[in-house]
Write a protein that holds these residues in place. Structure first.
Motif, short mmCIF file in Angstrom:
data_model
loop_
_atom_site.label_atom_id
_atom_site.label_comp_id
_atom_site.label_asym_id
_atom_site.label_seq_id
_atom_site.Cartn_x
_atom_site.Cartn_y
_atom_site.Cartn_z
N LYS A 51 0.84 -1.20 0.00
CA LYS A 51 0.00 0.00 0.00
C LYS A 51 0.88 1.26 0.00
O LYS A 51 0.64 2.19 -0.78
N THR A 52 1.89 1.27 0.84
CA THR A 52 2.78 2.42 0.94
C THR A 52 3.55 2.64 -0.36
O THR A 52 3.66 3.77 -0.85
N MET A 53 4.07 1.57 -0.92
CA MET A 53 4.85 1.68 -2.15
C MET A 53 3.96 2.11 -3.32
O MET A 53 4.39 2.88 -4.19
N MET A 58 4.91 3.63 -7.11
CA MET A 58 5.62 2.51 -7.72
C MET A 58 4.65 1.67 -8.53
O MET A 58 3.56 1.34 -8.07
N SER A 59 5.05 1.35 -9.75
CA SER A 59 4.20 0.54 -10.62
C SER A 59 4.12 -0.89 -10.08
O SER A 59 4.98 -1.33 -9.32
N LEU A 84 14.50 1.60 -6.00
CA LEU A 84 14.01 2.69 -5.16
C LEU A 84 14.47 4.05 -5.69
O LEU A 84 13.69 5.01 -5.73
N ASN A 85 15.72 4.14 -6.12
CA ASN A 85 16.22 5.39 -6.68
C ASN A 85 15.52 5.75 -7.99
O ASN A 85 15.25 6.93 -8.26
N ILE A 90 11.31 9.12 -10.72
CA ILE A 90 9.98 9.20 -11.35
C ILE A 90 9.08 10.14 -10.56
O ILE A 90 8.40 11.01 -11.13
N MET A 91 9.07 9.98 -9.24
CA MET A 91 8.21 10.82 -8.41
C MET A 91 8.67 12.28 -8.43
O MET A 91 7.85 13.19 -8.42
N ALA A 92 9.97 12.51 -8.46
CA ALA A 92 10.48 13.89 -8.53
C ALA A 92 10.04 14.56 -9.83
O ALA A 92 9.67 15.74 -9.84
N GLU A 93 10.07 13.80 -10.92
CA GLU A 93 9.63 14.34 -12.20
C GLU A 93 8.14 14.68 -12.15
O GLU A 93 7.71 15.75 -12.62
#
Length: 133
Positions: A51-53, A58-59, A84-85, A90-93
């Motif tokens: 759930k957290t990921m 995260m796909s 993870l990196n 991806i999230m930063a973008e």
């Protein structure tokens, strides 16, 4: 506990828990004598992890790979860090894209009278001219 109780405890729907199990995101859940899923703390912890990921964006495919690496007998720390990196990038973008959109909308709100109102009036005039022709 049964799937309904697990759903209430984790905030993940029973349907999603079944999906996580089907996709291998959580281990196969043991069943009791009458076939009802018997969910223990180990499964609850994995549901919460998934759930957290997923909330982190995260796909399913990347999460499956991460879990495969985690569950493997050998040390896969380097590959896990890599995944993870990649997710952080991806999230930063996505964050940057959202911030750009927010900034654009904020500018439009801040400049409504001197930009948006003028532009909208010009568009109305163009539409009116087009309709009159």
């Amino acid at each position: 506990m049964n799937i309904k109780e697990a759903s209430q405890q984790t905030g993940v729907t029973a349907t999603t828990i079944r999906y996580y199990e089907k996709e291998g995101l959580i281990p196969a859940i043991d069943r009791n004598d009458v076939g009802v899923r018997a969910i223990d703390d180990r499964i609850i912890r994995r549901i919460n992890f998934v759930k957290t990921m997923r909330a982190a964006g995260m796909s399913i495919e990347a999460l499956k790979e991460y879990i495969r690496l985690f569950d493997a007998q050998e040390d896969n720390t380097a590959q896990q860090f890599k995944l993870l990196n990649e997710q952080i990038a991806i999230m930063a973008e996505k964050r940057d894209d959202l911030q750009t959109a927010i900034d654009h909308l904020r500018w439009k709100v801040d400049h409504y009278e001197d930009h948006m109102a003028v532009t909208e009036e010009e568009l109305r005039a163009v539409e009116k001219n087009r309709a009159d022709q």
